[in-house]
Write an enzyme that holds these catalytic residues in place. Structure first.
Site, short mmCIF file in Angstrom:
data_model
loop_
_atom_site.label_atom_id
_atom_site.label_comp_id
_atom_site.label_asym_id
_atom_site.label_seq_id
_atom_site.Cartn_x
_atom_site.Cartn_y
_atom_site.Cartn_z
N ASN A 1 67.56 38.83 30.06
CA ASN A 1 67.76 39.59 28.83
C ASN A 1 67.01 38.96 27.67
O ASN A 1 66.37 39.66 26.87
CB ASN A 1 69.25 39.68 28.49
CG ASN A 1 70.02 40.62 29.39
OD1 ASN A 1 69.43 41.45 30.08
ND2 ASN A 1 71.32 40.49 29.41
N THR B 1 76.73 37.13 32.03
CA THR B 1 77.53 35.96 32.37
C THR B 1 76.71 34.94 33.15
O THR B 1 76.75 33.76 32.83
CB THR B 1 78.78 36.36 33.18
OG1 THR B 1 78.39 37.16 34.30
CG2 THR B 1 79.75 37.16 32.31
N SER C 1 82.52 48.87 12.75
CA SER C 1 82.15 49.20 14.13
C SER C 1 82.77 50.53 14.51
O SER C 1 83.96 50.78 14.23
CB SER C 1 82.63 48.09 15.07
OG SER C 1 82.22 48.32 16.40
N ASN C 2 81.97 51.38 15.11
CA ASN C 2 82.44 52.67 15.64
C ASN C 2 82.92 53.63 14.54
O ASN C 2 83.83 54.42 14.74
CB ASN C 2 83.57 52.45 16.66
CG ASN C 2 83.12 51.62 17.84
OD1 ASN C 2 82.21 52.00 18.57
ND2 ASN C 2 83.75 50.47 18.03
N TYR D 1 89.07 40.87 22.68
CA TYR D 1 88.50 40.37 23.95
C TYR D 1 89.32 39.21 24.51
O TYR D 1 89.15 38.84 25.67
CB TYR D 1 87.06 39.90 23.76
CG TYR D 1 86.07 40.94 23.29
CD1 TYR D 1 86.41 42.29 23.20
CD2 TYR D 1 84.79 40.56 22.93
CE1 TYR D 1 85.50 43.22 22.75
CE2 TYR D 1 83.86 41.49 22.49
CZ TYR D 1 84.22 42.82 22.40
OH TYR D 1 83.30 43.74 21.95
N HIS E 1 86.86 46.49 14.01
CA HIS E 1 86.41 46.90 15.35
C HIS E 1 86.42 48.42 15.52
O HIS E 1 85.48 49.00 16.06
CB HIS E 1 87.31 46.24 16.40
CG HIS E 1 86.68 46.12 17.75
ND1 HIS E 1 87.13 45.25 18.70
CD2 HIS E 1 85.63 46.76 18.31
CE1 HIS E 1 86.39 45.34 19.79
NE2 HIS E 1 85.48 46.26 19.58
N PRO F 1 73.84 47.96 25.38
CA PRO F 1 72.44 48.33 25.13
C PRO F 1 71.65 48.68 26.39
O PRO F 1 70.59 49.29 26.28
CB PRO F 1 71.87 47.08 24.46
CG PRO F 1 72.70 45.96 24.99
CD PRO F 1 74.08 46.53 25.10
#
Length: 266
Positions: free
Chosen positions: A230, A222, A128-129, A40, A98, A178
């Protein structure tokens, strides 16, 4: 500390000043789980936000992920130390692989994570994944238990098989995307539940995920309003009918998908 089940995702938050402000705001609102990744390119900004918030480090759960080019043994060690420095932490609470792609080799990648746990640089190991068979293989090469498996999950991609795996293996299923990039707002069944509770479809999707004991959603946000909305999903209590309505959605719609993704390599 307990695992804070509703976290802040920071994917594509590359405006570094905004990223730092978003993290600081989220912590001020009450979030205690912050998720980022080497890929990121915002770990330092996340660290700045954590520092600015001024909450005791022991009260925060900080997660990041190894980039797919950093999965050789030495690279895992070196870049994890770099991530910790960027984040401004002595120990990363959760370090994920990741994607099981590119330089991933379970015989190199996973023992390096075990070494980092032994060193105290990493508290918990995540994946992950991964496909179920890749989870099985990873367990054969890890001494540390799998603490969490992070995957795309939302009402239109319910991940029943991986949820069952998480329950049986006693690890968390952490849900990215999500609210399906707010495509949940276009689903009539979710709209109906939202109207019933005077809530937004995004809040309903998050509350539905939180109704699953093994699931921890990490919505990206953000702006302060979005961050707060949320977080308020934690207070939304769906009844059994609401949960069943969403459970019964017969859809499988991936937003994150590409030819080399593990699920396309079967």
């Amino acid at each position: 500390m307990d695992f804070p089940r509703l976290g802040l995702g920071t994917y594509q938050n590359k405006d570094l000043d905004q990223c730092a402000t978003s993290v600081e705001t989220a912590i001020d609102v009450g979030y205690r789980h912050i998720d980022t990744a080497q890929g990121y390119e915002n770990e330092e900004a996340v660290g700045d936000g954590i520092s600015a918030a001024g909450v005791d480090r022991d009260d925060l759960f900080v997660a990041t992920k190894l980039d797919t080019g950093n999965l050789g043994y030495d690279d895992v060690i070196e870049t994890t130390h770099e991530s910790a420095e960027k984040l401004g932490v002595d120990t990363i609470d959760l370090m994920y692989v990741h994607w099981p792609l590119n330089t991933y080799d379970p015989e190199e990648t996973l023992p390096a994570l075990d070494e980092l746990v032994d060193e105290g640089v990493v508290e918990h190991v995540g994946l992950s994944n991964f496909r179920p068979d890749q989870l099985d293989e990873a367990k054969d090469h890890l001494d540390a238990p799998i603490f969490a498996h992070q995957v795309e999950m939302h009402p239109m991609l319910q991940q029943d098989e991986l949820r069952e795996y998480a329950r049986e293996d006693d690890h968390w299923l952490v849900a990215y995307c999500p609210i399906a990039r707010n495509q949940v707002a276009d689903v009539s069944e979710i709209q109906d539940v939202a109207e019933k509770h005077d809530a937004s479809p995004a809040q309903v999707a998050l509350a539905w995920l939180l109704s699953k004991d093994e699931v921890a959603p990490i919505p990206k946000a953000t702006g302060e309003d979005h961050i707060r909305q949320n977080f308020e999903a934690k207070e939304l209590e769906l009844d059994d009918e609401d949960v069943s309505t969403i459970d019964d959605l017969d859809r499988e719609e991936r937003l994150v998908d590409f030819d080399d993704a593990p699920w396309n390599q079967i």
